[in-house]
Design an enzyme around this catalytic site. Structure first.
Site, PDB file in Angstrom:
ATOM      1  CB  SER A 244      -5.105   3.441  -6.789  1.00 49.67           C
ATOM      2  OG  SER A 244      -6.258   3.927  -7.421  1.00 49.67           O
ATOM      3  N   GLY A 245      -6.916   1.064  -6.378  1.00 54.40           N
ATOM      4  CA  GLY A 245      -8.219   0.405  -6.463  1.00 54.40           C
ATOM      5  C   GLY A 245      -9.342   1.400  -6.665  1.00 54.40           C
ATOM      6  CG  ASP A 246     -12.046   4.693  -5.894  1.00 57.20           C
ATOM      7  OD1 ASP A 246     -12.371   5.319  -6.917  1.00 57.20           O
ATOM      8  OD2 ASP A 246     -12.858   4.434  -4.982  1.00 57.20           O
ATOM      9  CG  ASP A 247     -11.684   7.980  -9.184  1.00 62.83           C
ATOM     10  OD1 ASP A 247     -11.984   7.228 -10.136  1.00 62.83           O
ATOM     11  OD2 ASP A 247     -12.555   8.533  -8.471  1.00 62.83           O
ATOM     12  CB  SER A 278      -7.117   3.130 -11.713  1.00 65.22           C
ATOM     13  OG  SER A 278      -8.271   3.042 -10.919  1.00 65.22           O
TER      14      SER A 278
END
Ligand SMILES: *[C@@H]1O[C@H](CO)[C@@H](O)[C@H](O)[C@H]1NC(C)=O
Ligand SMILES: *[C@@H]1O[C@H](CO)[C@@H](O)[C@H](O)[C@H]1NC(C)=O
Ligand SMILES: *[C@@H]1O[C@H](CO)[C@@H](O)[C@H](O)[C@H]1NC(C)=O
Ligand SMILES: *[C@@H]1O[C@H](CO)[C@@H](O)[C@H](O)[C@H]1NC(C)=O
Ligand SMILES: *[C@@H]1O[C@H](CO)[C@@H](O)[C@H](O)[C@H]1NC(C)=O
Ligand SMILES: *[C@@H]1O[C@H](CO)[C@@H](O)[C@H](O)[C@H]1NC(C)=O
Ligand SMILES: *[C@@H]1O[C@H](CO)[C@@H](O)[C@H](O)[C@H]1NC(C)=O
Ligand SMILES: *[C@@H]1O[C@H](CO)[C@@H](O)[C@H](O)[C@H]1NC(C)=O
Ligand SMILES: *[C@@H]1O[C@H](CO)[C@@H](O)[C@H](O)[C@H]1NC(C)=O
Length: 456
Positions: A244-247, A278
């Protein structure tokens, strides 16, 4: 339009069920196998990737909700590409995605009506005021299962990411799946891709099991958190794979004064066998919205690859609340910027009414049995001035350094705790003690012992 067909008679459904798996079907309704089964095509849906099927999904769920008190219902999504606007789920209900089934979210904003913000956030997370609908949603539900043979729920988020980056959105983006005030939820053996924003957002929920779930988003897509249990208790996340692009996971509980007032913690959360990629965020974040409190989180036997940090506490002045009794053991980490990262000055407030005296209480954070390689820095530990993070325990940790590793391996401010058997040598704020850190001996029982196995 759609010819309204009554879902198959119970006898047929039971026969199907029996054909699938005798043992699991004994006690069918209690074990989660539904008495009534219908296919989305029976409501006129077309799986060509172009026809908009919003009305078919709405009709199917409305129709099947009438079966809730009679053994429940499963809605089967067969192979194909099923384009639709947002839709809601109902109770005693299974959304079953067959192999090769893909539900595609409409990219037309007109299909995403505005809804109220969450009471514990006071406004949308991206923008003040209301927010766009979530793609798949439900409120005040009980006994919901989303499963199948690894079909896909595709948020087609690119249009939202582009507009978000260009600051063209007036309202907050929707989440891919948001369940509110719901109990007994199972999400298993499905894939979620390209959410406009956060992926799975169980909020004010209890008894949530998420297992065998794949979540994929480009590693630079904005705010595409994997799983965010928010003011929810008894949540189990097992055997999930998240890019993912975040947590990958962010445990939350409301935002500043709204979260303090709503006062509903996230607690009793088990995370096992997570694999996370990530590069710009954490494997597991606690916060940054934690104003209702976060307690009793147990994370173990997990792997992170090319991830910024492992289990990160994020908070700040104005948040209030607490993060305590966090237990982590058995992490295998490959290419990390910071193995340990705590942040006490996380910005982002809902408005100018946050209480400057609302100090978070961060205490009893335990990490043990961690192996990390290709690490830039072992620990970046920043508590809050006059409000230190205390009770930090770190034991049996080896961080092997990257060729370009920092000279200073631990930078600690406003933190207090103990360590033992940690390489490289920790900062003096985390004094040597020689004891393994705590991890609760008794297992937390969450959700059914065995997942229901039903084929439709
Ligand atoms: C889903 O239910 C909520 C109320 O819980 C409602 O506000 C919303 O409009 C519904 N969405 C759809 C697409 O029907
Ligand atoms: C759901 O339950 C909450 C809390 O009990 C309540 O405030 C809310 O009105 C309910 N929402 C719906 C759509 O029934
Ligand atoms: C499910 O599908 C995803 C995406 O296609 C894939 O990455 C994953 O390995 C699949 N999971 C299983 C258990 O087959
Ligand atoms: C907070 O106040 C400043 C001016 O004092 C204003 O520019 C800013 O927009 C306000 N922020 C929010 C989130 O309301
Ligand atoms: C230390 O951690 C490693 C995993 O990194 C584990 O294999 C080993 O058993 C642990 N040692 C002790 C004494 O617990
Ligand atoms: C080690 O980490 C660096 C970043 O610090 C990265 O560029 C490199 O590819 C990693 N090496 C391996 C073998 O993963
Ligand atoms: C250590 O962290 C503090 C903030 O907590 C920061 O101000 C300082 O620059 C850091 N020192 C180094 C050498 O990175
Ligand atoms: C959660 O599940 C347990 C059994 O697994 C049950 O005892 C409890 O009542 C459930 N909680 C709620 C709020 O339904
Ligand atoms: C998901 O797959 C696993 C492994 O095949 C199985 O044990 C589990 O029961 C499945 N989940 C559901 C809800 O069917």
């Amino acid at each position: 339009m759609a010819t309204r067909r009554i879902p198959r008679p119970a006898a047929v459904a039971v026969a199907l069920c029996a054909a699938a798996l005798l043992a699991a079907c004994a006690g069918a309704s209690r074990a989660g196998c539904r008495k009534h089964v219908a296919k989305i095509t029976e409501y006129g849906a077309v799986g060509d990737g172009k026809t908009l099927n919003t009305a078919a999904f709405a009709k199917a769920v409305a129709d099947l909700s009438e079966r809730a008190r009679d053994g429940g219902a499963a809605l089967v999504v067969p192979p194909g590409k099923w384009l639709t606007g947002p839709f809601n789920l109902t109770s005693h209900f299974t959304l079953y995605l067959d192999e090769g089934a893909e539900i595609l979210a409409s990219q037309d904003m007109k299909d995403w009506p505005l809804i109220a913000p969450l009471p514990s956030y006071g406004r949308g997370r991206d923008e003040p005021g209301p927010r766009y609908s979530n793609f798949i949603a439900g409120s005040n539900l009980t006994d919901v299962i989303i499963t199948g043979k690894n079909g896909t729920i595709n948020g087609q988020g690119q249009v939202w990411w582009d507009k978000y980056r260009a600051k063209e959105l007036q309202f907050t983006r929707g989440y891919l799946l948001e369940l509110l005030y719901s109990d007994s939820i199972i999400i298993s053996n499905v894939t979620f891709v390209d959410s406009p924003s956060w992926n799975l957002h169980p909020t004010y929920c209890t008894n949530v099991t998420i297992s065998g779930v794949t979540i994929l988003a480009p590693v630079h897509s904005p705010n595409t958190d994997g799983i965010d249990p928010d003011s929810s208790s008894h949540v189990k996340i097992e055997d999930c794979y998240i890019v993912s692009g975040d947590d990958c996971i962010a445990v939350k509980s409301g935002w500043d004064e709204y979260g303090i007032k709503f006062n509903m913690p996230s607690q009793h959360i088990v995370i096992k066998r997570l694999t996370c990629i990530s590069p710009t965020s954490a494997m597991i974040a606690l916060g940054s919205e934690m104003s209702g409190g976060i307690r009793d989180v147990r994370a173990e036997d997990s792997v992170a690859i090319n991830t910024e940090s492992a289990v990160r506490v994020k908070s700040g002045v104005g948040r209030g609340g607490f993060v305590k009794d966090i237990f982590v053991r058995g992490l295998s980490l490959h290419t990390m910027k910071w193995v340990f990262w705590m942040t006490g000055n996380y910005g982002q407030h809902p408005d100018n009414s946050s209480d400057p005296n609302a100090m978070p209480q961060v205490t009893s954070i335990n990490y043990r049995d961690v192996f990390a390689e290709n690490v830039t820095m072992a620990g970046r530990m920043e508590g809050i001035p006059n409000d230190p993070y205390t009770g930090i325990c770190i034991s049996n940790v080896t961080a092997q350094l990257a060729p370009d590793a920092k000279k200073l391996q631990w930078n600690c401010t406003n933190v207090k705790g103990v360590t033992s058997d940690v390489t490289p040598k920790p900062c003096p704020e985390l004094g040597a003690e020689g004891m393994p850190c705590a991890f609760p001996e008794e297992e937390l029982i969450i959700g059914p012992r065995k997942l229901p196995k039903c084929t439709y």
